[in-house]
Design an enzyme around this catalytic site. Structure first.
Site, short mmCIF file in Angstrom:
data_model
loop_
_atom_site.label_atom_id
_atom_site.label_comp_id
_atom_site.label_asym_id
_atom_site.label_seq_id
_atom_site.Cartn_x
_atom_site.Cartn_y
_atom_site.Cartn_z
N GLY A 99 4.01 2.29 5.39
CA GLY A 99 3.19 3.40 4.90
C GLY A 99 3.91 4.73 5.01
O GLY A 99 3.79 5.60 4.15
N GLU A 148 0.68 -7.02 -3.64
CA GLU A 148 0.60 -5.91 -4.60
C GLU A 148 1.29 -4.73 -3.94
O GLU A 148 0.91 -4.33 -2.84
CB GLU A 148 -0.86 -5.56 -4.91
CG GLU A 148 -1.69 -6.72 -5.41
CD GLU A 148 -2.64 -7.25 -4.35
OE1 GLU A 148 -2.89 -6.55 -3.34
OE2 GLU A 148 -3.14 -8.36 -4.52
#
Length: 178
Positions: free
Chosen positions: A97, A121
């Site tokens: 992240g 994804e």
């Protein structure tokens, strides 16, 4: 209830959890650190839920692959994981992240009995280079309550997914599910 790292290790030893390849050093207090596989699909053109997604499949070279913003990538975990005893939650982690990479936001649940290499994804906020085999997230195992219902025994679209799989929502739309 979330399994601790030692409980995951014990369940792997007992054959209740499958992680292939397995490395005990990848255990953390409440999860297993999973890695990115060596193949990625770049989704081409506009996406339409009523038709199969067009894609280009690429091997991720050892020198890495730069992910670009505005592109949907479908990747795959290096590890095949599963359990007839526990459900799984697959997430990205803080280190990914912090690179501006969002992974597997929409479908983190691995049903009890689902034994797969996960389709991922992947989106990037900024150009970011990724490498095959790099740590990409955390896998949590959850105890289930009630009568077990193995995902592999269900009539489910993704029960036999061998690796990267595009959306198969078009199968429902073509059958008049709407």
């Amino acid at each position: 209830m979330i399994l601790t790292g030692p409980a995951i290790a014990a369940a792997v030893s007992a054959g209740e959890i499958t992680i292939v390849p397995y490395d005990a050093a990848r255990l953390s207090p409440n999860a297993y650190d999973w890695r990115l596989g060596d193949t990625i699909r770049v989704c081409d053109g506009d996406l339409d839920a009523a038709v199969p997604t067009a894609f280009t499949e690429l091997a991720i070279p050892a020198s890495g692959l730069v992910l670009r913003p505005g592109v949907l990538y479908l990747g795959v975990t290096l590890e095949k994981t599963g359990s007839e005893t526990y459900a799984q939650l697959l997430n990205g982690d803080r280190t990914i992240g912090a690179l501006g990479i969002w992974v597997h936001v929409s479908a983190p649940l691995g049903h009890q009995g689902h034994a797969i290499r996960w389709t991922l994804e992947i989106r990037a906020a900024k150009p970011a280079r990724v490498y095959p085999g790099m740590t990409f997230g955390k896998l949590v195992f959850l105890a289930t309550l009630g009568a077990p219902a193995s995902y592999q025994q269900q009539r489910a679209k993704y029960a036999a997914t061998p690796g990267i799989d595009v959306s198969r929502l078009y199968e429902e739309i073509s059958q008049g599910a709407l």
